[in-house]
Write a protein that holds these residues in place. Structure first.
Motif, short mmCIF file in Angstrom:
data_model
loop_
_atom_site.label_atom_id
_atom_site.label_comp_id
_atom_site.label_asym_id
_atom_site.label_seq_id
_atom_site.Cartn_x
_atom_site.Cartn_y
_atom_site.Cartn_z
N ARG A 165 44.91 -26.40 3.64
CA ARG A 165 44.03 -26.78 3.48
C ARG A 165 42.59 -26.55 4.16
NH1 ARG A 165 41.09 -30.68 6.28
NH2 ARG A 165 40.65 -32.18 5.28
N SER A 194 42.00 -33.67 0.37
CA SER A 194 42.68 -34.69 1.15
C SER A 194 43.43 -34.10 2.44
CB SER A 194 43.79 -35.16 0.52
OG SER A 194 45.17 -35.01 0.89
N ASP A 195 43.02 -35.37 3.75
CA ASP A 195 43.51 -35.22 4.85
C ASP A 195 45.38 -34.92 4.42
OD1 ASP A 195 41.60 -35.10 6.06
OD2 ASP A 195 40.95 -37.34 6.35
N ASP A 234 47.95 -45.83 -3.38
CA ASP A 234 48.17 -44.61 -3.72
C ASP A 234 48.20 -44.11 -4.31
OD1 ASP A 234 46.40 -44.38 -0.54
OD2 ASP A 234 48.37 -43.95 -0.32
N ARG A 284 50.98 -43.18 1.44
CA ARG A 284 50.52 -42.21 2.14
C ARG A 284 49.57 -42.51 3.56
NH1 ARG A 284 47.18 -37.80 -1.96
NH2 ARG A 284 48.27 -38.06 -3.02
N SER A 305 48.57 -40.75 7.08
CA SER A 305 47.63 -40.11 7.63
C SER A 305 48.41 -38.92 8.79
CB SER A 305 46.16 -40.57 8.76
OG SER A 305 45.36 -39.08 8.61
N ALA A 347 48.41 -32.11 1.70
CA ALA A 347 47.42 -32.20 0.61
C ALA A 347 47.31 -32.30 -0.37
CB ALA A 347 46.55 -30.90 1.59
N SER A 348 46.46 -33.70 -0.68
CA SER A 348 45.81 -32.76 -2.35
C SER A 348 44.73 -32.47 -2.62
CB SER A 348 46.87 -34.47 -2.71
OG SER A 348 45.52 -35.60 -2.44
#
Length: 225
Positions: free
Chosen positions: A95, A106-107, A120, A129, A131, A144-145
């Motif tokens: 990431r 994303s995170d 989501d 999802r 975090s 991660a996306s």
């Protein structure tokens, strides 16, 4: 995974290597810039003399499978390719690299323990999802996306060792020096715990222990203690 799937014999047949995934895009040059900016290798950019079709091929680092997009290469709606998985050994590092390349991503997240409801975007382990990394840092469970400009959806999935039966146990391979280095760091940490359990003395046979760890981890076998 069903018990039937787990118990299916793995009879060796003709090799069938997944080579290409076709993704639908609306603007070929925009897509070419995006995937080039990811650091993927450009393999081809071919167009017919009459301009009817154009084919561009990129390969992600360390991947044996490539992606193709272009003009008149698929009838699928641009952005309709979803759930495209990129396997990484360290999702936080992967990431960070894309963030450094200016890609919106994303995170890091993990699944909500089998919860399949929520707002989501769906992914392999559900729709809700949570975090952060998987609390136990289990293989397959941290993600991660990100999406390309058309909305084709990609997921980083952290995988440090595969479930039993999913690789040829007679072969240990690493796709890149980074993957090997990450595996060695995991072996180092595990070996430190091993030395603590054996009285804190230096293990003269650490190369053998490391080798067993690397092979067992990749094959999905029990790790040495």
């Amino acid at each position: 995974m069903s018990s039937a799937a787990a118990e299916t014999p793995h009879a060796r047949g003709v090799d069938m290597k997944l080579e290409i995934v076709v993704i639908p895009v609306s603007d070929v040059d925009r897509a070419k810039r995006f995937y080039g900016d990811l650091g993927w290798r450009l393999d081809a950019d071919f167009a017919s003399d009459d301009g009817y079709f154009r084919v561009i091929q990129f390969t992600p680092p360390g991947s044996g499978c490539s992606v193709i997009f272009g003009k008149n290469v698929t009838a699928a709606t641009p952005g309709s390719a979803q759930g495209l998985y990129l396997i990484v050994s360290d999702v936080e590092a992967a990431r960070k690299e894309l963030v450094g390349r200016g890609v919106e991503i994303s995170d890091v997240f993990h699944d909500a323990a089998g919860v399949y409801a929520g707002p989501d975007q769906p992914f392999l382990f559900g729709r809700t999802r949570v975090s952060g990394l998987d609390p136990e840092r289990r293989s397959y469970r941290s993600f991660a996306s990100f999406s390309d400009p058309d909305g084709n959806g990609w997921l980083f999935q952290e995988l440090t060792h595969r479930l039993p039966g999913r690789i040829d146990t007679g072969i240990t391979t690493f796709a890149s020096s980074k993957d090997l280095a990450a595996a060695l760091r995991r072996a180092e940490a595990a070996h430190g715990e091993h030395e603590k359990r054996t009285g804190g003395q230096r293990d003269e046979n650490w190369p053998d222990w490391y080798a067993e760890f690397l092979i067992s981890e990749q094959a999905g076998k029990d790790l040495p203690l």
